[in-house]
Motif scaffolding. Structure first.
Motif, PDB file in Angstrom:
ATOM      1  N   ALA A 183      34.428 -16.980  27.886  1.00  0.00           N
ATOM      2  CA  ALA A 183      33.523 -16.605  27.261  1.00  0.00           C
ATOM      3  C   ALA A 183      32.230 -16.356  27.310  1.00  0.00           C
ATOM      4  O   ALA A 183      31.280 -15.620  26.640  1.00  0.00           O
ATOM      5  N   VAL A 184      31.666 -17.333  28.339  1.00  0.00           N
ATOM      6  CA  VAL A 184      30.304 -16.835  28.692  1.00  0.00           C
ATOM      7  C   VAL A 184      29.722 -15.798  29.484  1.00  0.00           C
ATOM      8  O   VAL A 184      28.841 -14.732  28.688  1.00  0.00           O
ATOM      9  N   PHE A 185      30.704 -15.362  30.878  1.00  0.00           N
ATOM     10  CA  PHE A 185      30.970 -13.703  31.059  1.00  0.00           C
ATOM     11  C   PHE A 185      31.233 -13.010  29.695  1.00  0.00           C
ATOM     12  O   PHE A 185      30.627 -11.766  29.979  1.00  0.00           O
ATOM     13  N   LYS A 186      32.152 -12.948  28.966  1.00  0.00           N
ATOM     14  CA  LYS A 186      32.651 -12.176  28.334  1.00  0.00           C
ATOM     15  C   LYS A 186      31.371 -12.035  27.115  1.00  0.00           C
ATOM     16  O   LYS A 186      31.166 -10.458  26.596  1.00  0.00           O
ATOM     17  N   THR A 187      30.772 -12.865  26.656  1.00  0.00           N
ATOM     18  CA  THR A 187      29.615 -13.019  25.277  1.00  0.00           C
ATOM     19  C   THR A 187      28.442 -12.007  26.463  1.00  0.00           C
ATOM     20  O   THR A 187      27.740 -11.548  25.591  1.00  0.00           O
ATOM     21  N   TRP A 188      28.444 -12.338  27.786  1.00  0.00           N
ATOM     22  CA  TRP A 188      27.154 -11.362  28.260  1.00  0.00           C
ATOM     23  C   TRP A 188      27.758  -9.581  28.414  1.00  0.00           C
ATOM     24  O   TRP A 188      26.941  -9.340  28.217  1.00  0.00           O
ATOM     25  N   LEU A 189      29.164  -9.150  29.140  1.00  0.00           N
ATOM     26  CA  LEU A 189      29.319  -8.656  28.506  1.00  0.00           C
ATOM     27  C   LEU A 189      29.168  -7.514  27.400  1.00  0.00           C
ATOM     28  O   LEU A 189      28.357  -6.711  27.436  1.00  0.00           O
ATOM     29  N   ALA A 190      29.309  -8.634  26.599  1.00  0.00           N
ATOM     30  CA  ALA A 190      29.748  -7.846  25.196  1.00  0.00           C
ATOM     31  C   ALA A 190      27.433  -7.855  24.695  1.00  0.00           C
ATOM     32  O   ALA A 190      28.107  -6.273  23.694  1.00  0.00           O
ATOM     33  N   GLY A 191      26.964  -8.495  25.128  1.00  0.00           N
ATOM     34  CA  GLY A 191      25.625  -8.070  24.663  1.00  0.00           C
ATOM     35  C   GLY A 191      24.855  -6.708  25.067  1.00  0.00           C
ATOM     36  O   GLY A 191      23.655  -6.412  25.124  1.00  0.00           O
ATOM     37  N   GLN A 192      25.739  -6.290  26.712  1.00  0.00           N
ATOM     38  CA  GLN A 192      25.074  -4.911  27.288  1.00  0.00           C
ATOM     39  C   GLN A 192      25.694  -3.355  26.040  1.00  0.00           C
ATOM     40  O   GLN A 192      26.099  -3.754  25.526  1.00  0.00           O
ATOM     41  N   ASP A 193      25.171  -2.759  26.599  1.00  0.00           N
ATOM     42  CA  ASP A 193      25.186  -1.697  26.171  1.00  0.00           C
ATOM     43  C   ASP A 193      25.835  -0.707  26.957  1.00  0.00           C
ATOM     44  O   ASP A 193      26.448  -0.906  28.270  1.00  0.00           O
ATOM     45  N   ASP A 194      27.109  -0.115  25.387  1.00  0.00           N
ATOM     46  CA  ASP A 194      28.460   0.532  25.735  1.00  0.00           C
ATOM     47  C   ASP A 194      28.087   1.446  27.177  1.00  0.00           C
ATOM     48  O   ASP A 194      28.614   1.648  28.214  1.00  0.00           O
ATOM     49  N   GLN A 195      26.672   2.382  26.936  1.00  0.00           N
ATOM     50  CA  GLN A 195      26.731   3.173  28.349  1.00  0.00           C
ATOM     51  C   GLN A 195      26.757   2.563  29.239  1.00  0.00           C
ATOM     52  O   GLN A 195      27.079   2.586  30.788  1.00  0.00           O
ATOM     53  N   TRP A 196      25.845   1.706  29.463  1.00  0.00           N
ATOM     54  CA  TRP A 196      25.606   0.632  30.670  1.00  0.00           C
ATOM     55  C   TRP A 196      27.428   0.405  30.912  1.00  0.00           C
ATOM     56  O   TRP A 196      26.794   0.071  32.412  1.00  0.00           O
ATOM     57  N   LYS A 197      27.532  -0.169  30.201  1.00  0.00           N
ATOM     58  CA  LYS A 197      28.928  -0.638  30.643  1.00  0.00           C
ATOM     59  C   LYS A 197      30.108  -0.057  31.469  1.00  0.00           C
ATOM     60  O   LYS A 197      31.116   0.048  32.095  1.00  0.00           O
ATOM     61  N   GLN A 198      29.845   1.656  30.988  1.00  0.00           N
ATOM     62  CA  GLN A 198      30.634   3.047  31.530  1.00  0.00           C
ATOM     63  C   GLN A 198      30.400   2.545  32.964  1.00  0.00           C
ATOM     64  O   GLN A 198      30.887   3.827  33.195  1.00  0.00           O
ATOM     65  N   GLY A 199      29.634   2.510  33.016  1.00  0.00           N
ATOM     66  CA  GLY A 199      28.209   2.980  34.511  1.00  0.00           C
ATOM     67  C   GLY A 199      29.149   2.019  35.464  1.00  0.00           C
ATOM     68  O   GLY A 199      28.884   1.971  36.746  1.00  0.00           O
TER      69      GLY A 199
ATOM     70  N   GLY B 232      37.838 -16.350  42.504  1.00  0.00           N
ATOM     71  CA  GLY B 232      39.399 -16.995  42.505  1.00  0.00           C
ATOM     72  C   GLY B 232      38.941 -17.594  40.637  1.00  0.00           C
ATOM     73  O   GLY B 232      40.702 -17.364  40.080  1.00  0.00           O
ATOM     74  N   PHE B 233      38.439 -17.629  40.648  1.00  0.00           N
ATOM     75  CA  PHE B 233      38.090 -18.001  38.080  1.00  0.00           C
ATOM     76  C   PHE B 233      39.178 -17.062  37.884  1.00  0.00           C
ATOM     77  O   PHE B 233      38.344 -16.338  37.763  1.00  0.00           O
ATOM     78  N   THR B 234      39.824 -17.103  37.361  1.00  0.00           N
ATOM     79  CA  THR B 234      40.900 -16.243  36.140  1.00  0.00           C
ATOM     80  C   THR B 234      40.328 -15.621  34.942  1.00  0.00           C
ATOM     81  O   THR B 234      40.476 -15.061  34.390  1.00  0.00           O
ATOM     82  N   GLY B 235      39.008 -16.690  34.738  1.00  0.00           N
ATOM     83  CA  GLY B 235      38.560 -16.563  33.270  1.00  0.00           C
ATOM     84  C   GLY B 235      37.237 -15.597  33.717  1.00  0.00           C
ATOM     85  O   GLY B 235      37.676 -14.735  32.643  1.00  0.00           O
ATOM     86  N   PHE B 236      36.733 -15.368  34.932  1.00  0.00           N
ATOM     87  CA  PHE B 236      35.624 -13.795  35.369  1.00  0.00           C
ATOM     88  C   PHE B 236      36.478 -12.868  34.947  1.00  0.00           C
ATOM     89  O   PHE B 236      36.289 -11.432  34.666  1.00  0.00           O
ATOM     90  N   LYS B 237      38.150 -13.091  35.181  1.00  0.00           N
ATOM     91  CA  LYS B 237      38.657 -11.183  36.103  1.00  0.00           C
ATOM     92  C   LYS B 237      39.551 -11.214  34.549  1.00  0.00           C
ATOM     93  O   LYS B 237      39.705 -10.131  34.032  1.00  0.00           O
ATOM     94  N   THR B 238      39.899 -12.261  33.262  1.00  0.00           N
ATOM     95  CA  THR B 238      39.744 -11.825  32.353  1.00  0.00           C
ATOM     96  C   THR B 238      38.869 -11.179  31.390  1.00  0.00           C
ATOM     97  O   THR B 238      39.434 -10.023  30.678  1.00  0.00           O
ATOM     98  N   ALA B 239      37.770 -11.637  31.471  1.00  0.00           N
ATOM     99  CA  ALA B 239      36.416 -11.165  30.602  1.00  0.00           C
ATOM    100  C   ALA B 239      36.191 -10.009  31.139  1.00  0.00           C
ATOM    101  O   ALA B 239      36.123  -9.148  30.457  1.00  0.00           O
ATOM    102  N   ALA B 240      36.230  -9.666  32.662  1.00  0.00           N
ATOM    103  CA  ALA B 240      36.092  -8.260  33.239  1.00  0.00           C
ATOM    104  C   ALA B 240      37.127  -7.357  32.976  1.00  0.00           C
ATOM    105  O   ALA B 240      37.089  -5.809  31.792  1.00  0.00           O
ATOM    106  N   ALA B 241      38.238  -7.600  32.370  1.00  0.00           N
ATOM    107  CA  ALA B 241      39.213  -7.024  31.883  1.00  0.00           C
ATOM    108  C   ALA B 241      38.871  -6.497  30.801  1.00  0.00           C
ATOM    109  O   ALA B 241      39.148  -5.692  29.899  1.00  0.00           O
ATOM    110  N   GLU B 242      38.391  -6.938  29.778  1.00  0.00           N
ATOM    111  CA  GLU B 242      38.745  -6.944  28.346  1.00  0.00           C
ATOM    112  C   GLU B 242      37.567  -6.390  28.163  1.00  0.00           C
ATOM    113  O   GLU B 242      37.248  -5.433  27.019  1.00  0.00           O
ATOM    114  N   GLU B 243      36.638  -6.650  29.187  1.00  0.00           N
ATOM    115  CA  GLU B 243      35.056  -5.440  28.549  1.00  0.00           C
ATOM    116  C   GLU B 243      35.218  -4.407  29.222  1.00  0.00           C
ATOM    117  O   GLU B 243      34.155  -3.542  29.168  1.00  0.00           O
ATOM    118  N   LEU B 244      35.653  -4.679  30.839  1.00  0.00           N
ATOM    119  CA  LEU B 244      35.310  -3.348  31.611  1.00  0.00           C
ATOM    120  C   LEU B 244      36.485  -2.775  31.738  1.00  0.00           C
ATOM    121  O   LEU B 244      36.881  -2.972  32.561  1.00  0.00           O
TER     122      LEU B 244
END
Length: 435
Positions: free
Chosen positions: A209-225, A233-245
């Motif tokens: 949730a922490v990483f996903k919330t941070w990514l969600a707060g960034q600009d869409d154009q920035w995330k596309q880059g 190996g923490f799966t929470g970071f992997k899941t957050a990245a897969a959902e937001e990026l």
């Protein structure tokens, strides 16, 4: 120094007062500090309300901590006039905004010196406060505010980010447990070979949730880059990245992959040790004596170490350790291949083999094989994106540990995040250009 030409001493230029709109008119050197008497170079007696000309009313004194010379605290004693408008009767002082921000006790030159000392020279706030001749709170508040305004709040700080690194970091150890933050790092310069990693942000907590919330707060154009996200190996970071990026490639860096192998090897060694002796290892036990050699890459082992391993593996009771050790060595060897395509092929063959053919009685190897199989895509992606490793993120964590040591620990998380961003945010070239 041949044919040198000396001019008349200019105290104003030497102390950097001309850039502050001040002129030195006297000095006093004491044992504890130096004082420079100065006044405003270009007075402005015109009323800012009605535009009428003011008449001098009196003179007031303002004292500002300045850049130290020879580590002797230096104080600017500024004599500036107050004017009264003959038309609207308004009273005002001469403008000192060039010398210092409003209600600030440190000159702009002193702030630049303090910020450079904090970021580039790794000075503690206590040392900076001592050099300026102010209290710790005054120095800390002023430097963090200046760093926030000048560097951290710079909108260009997030531009050009293509490779992200994410990791957890312990910022404080307490009796009730460790307190964590999530560290987000820019690894673009490392991948491109143009610079080092730099800290982008730190967020309290460690979870998906922490990483996903941070990514969600960034600009869409920035995330596309963002092209690559390197992680442990923490799966929470992997899941957050897969959902937001969803378009970004997730890379599990070699450090954590090899660490999984070394942990499996250590657990196997400890299990065999307890099964054979009914206790933990002691200094005369064969397995305990070889515990360091077992986790050393075979290509780096000396002849003496290789001979010890050969003697160890002649005993049939140590066969489980030998099997896990061989898998660990193959993992290390795959990452050390000079050509990425060869390393990728070797590691893929190993993952396929460990994931399907594990002898009975090796729970550690079975668990390792399951983890490697689940994260196979992320592990092999490293060879397709060489340089996009989370290793520099781990190095940044080490620098943050050093920062905590300089400050003798932190209790205020806000201060810690600000200090960490200034310490590892990649601002040194800018600061050096300003000094």
């Amino acid at each position: 120094m041949l044919n040198s030409t000396f001019t008349e001493p200019d105290l104003t230029t030497f102390t950097g007062l001309d850039g502050l709109g001040l002129t030195a008119i006297g000095q006093y050197l004491g044992a504890a500090k130096a004082e420079i008497l100065c006044h405003v170079t270009t007075p402005n007696p015109w009323c800012r309300t009605c535009g009428g000309e003011g008449t001098p009313r009196d003179t007031v004194t303002r004292r500002l901590a300045h850049q130290p010379f020879g580590w002797r605290p230096t104080v600017l004693v500024i004599k500036h006039r107050r004017y009264r408008c003959g038309h609207c009767q308004r009273v005002w002082r001469e403008d000192l905004s060039r010398a210092a921000p409003e209600r600030q006790k440190i000159s702009r030159t002193g702030l630049a010196w303090a910020l450079n000392g904090l970021v580039c020279q790794h000075l503690s706030v206590s040392r900076i406060a001592e050099g300026l001749g102010v209290t710790w709170n005054t120095a800390n508040d002023a430097v963090l505010a200046e760093g926030q305004r000048l560097l951290i709040d710079d909108p260009a700080r997030f531009s050009g980010v293509k490779v992200l690194g994410v990791d957890e970091h312990v910022w404080r150890h307490t009796r009730t447990g460790d307190k964590y933050v999530t560290v987000i790092v820019d690894l673009t310069a490392v991948r491109d070979g143009t610079g080092t990693a730099r800290l982008l942000d730190m967020v309290p907590g460690r979870s998906k949730a922490v990483f996903k919330t941070w990514l969600a707060g960034q600009d869409d154009q920035w995330k596309q880059g963002i092209d690559v996200v390197a992680m442990d190996g923490f799966t929470g970071f992997k899941t957050a990245a897969a959902e937001e990026l969803p378009h970004a490639v997730e890379v599990l860096d070699p450090f954590h992959v090899v660490k999984l192998g070394s942990e499996a090897l250590d657990q196997t060694r400890q299990r065999v040790q307890r099964g054979q002796h009914g206790r933990r290892g002691r200094k005369d036990d064969p397995l305990y004596k070889c515990r360091r050699i077992l986790t050393t890459g075979l290509s780096l082992a000396t002849d003496k170490q290789k001979a010890k391993l050969e003697d160890l593996f002649t005993a049939p009771e140590y066969e489980p350790v030998q099997l896990v050790w061989s898998v660990y060595q193959k993992m290390v060897d795959a990452y050390r291949q000079p050509k990425p395509e060869i390393g990728r092929w070797a590691l893929e063959q190993l993952i396929n083999g460990v994931g399907s053919k594990v002898p009975k009685g090796l729970p550690e190897l079975k668990k390792l094989g399951g983890t490697l199989r689940r994260r196979k895509t992320d592990i092999l992606a490293y060879f397709d994106h060489v340089g996009s490793s989370n290793g520099p993120t781990e190095a940044l964590n080490g620098r943050l540990e050093h920062l905590r040591g300089i400050a003798l620990g932190f209790k205020n998380l806000t201060h810690y995040i600000a200090r960490s961003l200034l310490e590892t945010g990649g601002f040194r070239p800018w600061l050096h250009s300003q000094s």
